[in-house]
Design a protein around this motif. Structure first.
Motif, PDB file in Angstrom:
ATOM      1  N   SER A 113     -14.595  -3.866  -2.663  1.00  0.00           N
ATOM      2  CA  SER A 113     -13.162  -3.904  -2.958  1.00  0.00           C
ATOM      3  C   SER A 113     -12.692  -5.331  -3.209  1.00  0.00           C
ATOM      4  N   ALA A 114     -13.286  -6.309  -2.545  1.00  0.00           N
ATOM      5  CA  ALA A 114     -12.920  -7.710  -2.786  1.00  0.00           C
ATOM      6  C   ALA A 114     -13.323  -8.140  -4.193  1.00  0.00           C
TER       7      ALA A 114
ATOM      8  N   GLU B  12      -4.786  -0.312  -5.545  1.00  0.00           N
ATOM      9  CA  GLU B  12      -5.736   0.423  -4.712  1.00  0.00           C
ATOM     10  C   GLU B  12      -6.872  -0.460  -4.201  1.00  0.00           C
ATOM     11  N   SER B  13      -7.321  -1.426  -4.992  1.00  0.00           N
ATOM     12  CA  SER B  13      -8.375  -2.314  -4.492  1.00  0.00           C
ATOM     13  C   SER B  13      -7.837  -3.221  -3.394  1.00  0.00           C
ATOM     14  N   ARG B  14      -6.579  -3.600  -3.491  1.00  0.00           N
ATOM     15  CA  ARG B  14      -5.980  -4.402  -2.419  1.00  0.00           C
ATOM     16  C   ARG B  14      -5.798  -3.560  -1.158  1.00  0.00           C
TER      17      ARG B  14
ATOM     18  N   PHE C 277      -4.652   3.769   9.532  1.00  0.00           N
ATOM     19  CA  PHE C 277      -4.789   2.676  10.497  1.00  0.00           C
ATOM     20  C   PHE C 277      -5.027   1.343   9.802  1.00  0.00           C
ATOM     21  N   ASN C 278      -4.295   1.063   8.742  1.00  0.00           N
ATOM     22  CA  ASN C 278      -4.481  -0.165   7.970  1.00  0.00           C
ATOM     23  C   ASN C 278      -3.812  -1.343   8.675  1.00  0.00           C
ATOM     24  N   THR C 279      -4.585  -2.374   8.997  1.00  0.00           N
ATOM     25  CA  THR C 279      -4.034  -3.563   9.658  1.00  0.00           C
ATOM     26  C   THR C 279      -3.483  -4.566   8.652  1.00  0.00           C
TER      27      THR C 279
ATOM     28  N   ASP D 138      -7.581  -4.479   2.243  1.00  0.00           N
ATOM     29  CA  ASP D 138      -6.799  -4.620   3.477  1.00  0.00           C
ATOM     30  C   ASP D 138      -7.393  -3.776   4.607  1.00  0.00           C
ATOM     31  N   PHE D 139      -7.792  -2.563   4.279  1.00  0.00           N
ATOM     32  CA  PHE D 139      -8.310  -1.670   5.308  1.00  0.00           C
ATOM     33  C   PHE D 139      -9.730  -2.034   5.745  1.00  0.00           C
TER      34      PHE D 139
END
Length: 138
Positions: free
Chosen positions: A45-46, A62-64, A125-127, A68-69
């Motif tokens: 994803s990065a 969506e990739s961000r 549960f995305n921080t 993030d997750f």
């Protein structure tokens, strides 16, 4: 007979300096890949976020979200694998790494399936660790 000096200036054309925008289908497919890549950690994803931001709005979003997750669980897994070699308590970190990876893999697969249909997805549960790091630099 033509020589190297007699070739016209237009004989060799390079690629454009800026990347083209993604089609709707490509935008959705790459966004889906960003989520499915979460099965192996935050690197896919990065890479997708870095390469495709600004080229497709759905892919960028969506990739961000996937980055993030997946960032925090990937770090937890890496540290747990390193600490699993510690005698007497290594089993705990090995178990922690396995459970964290299972959670990451299942969540990424669910998100990938939703995004395949063209719907945006937000992890429960995305921080948002990546976003916090970016905002701190500004």
């Amino acid at each position: 007979m033509k020589t190297a000096t007699s070739l016209s200036a237009n004989a060799y054309k390079g690629s454009p300096a800026t990347a083209s925008h993604l089609s709707v289908a490509a935008d959705r497919n790459i966004a889906t890949t960003a989520h499915f890549g979460g099965v192996i950690g935050c690197i896919p994803s990065a890479v997708i976020y870095y390469l495709y931001r600004g080229r497709g709005p759905f892919t960028e979003q969506e990739s961000r979200e996937a980055l993030d997750f997946t960032l925090l669980p990937t770090l937890v897994i890496a540290v747990s694998i390193i600490l699993s070699g510690v005698p007497a308590i290594g089993w705990f970190f090995g178990l922690l790494a396995a459970l964290t990876w299972t959670f990451l893999a299942v969540s990424s697969l669910i998100a990938g399936i939703k995004v395949t249909r063209g719907n945006p997805y937000q992890y429960r549960f995305n921080t948002q660790l990546f976003t916090r790091i970016l905002n701190r630099k500004k």
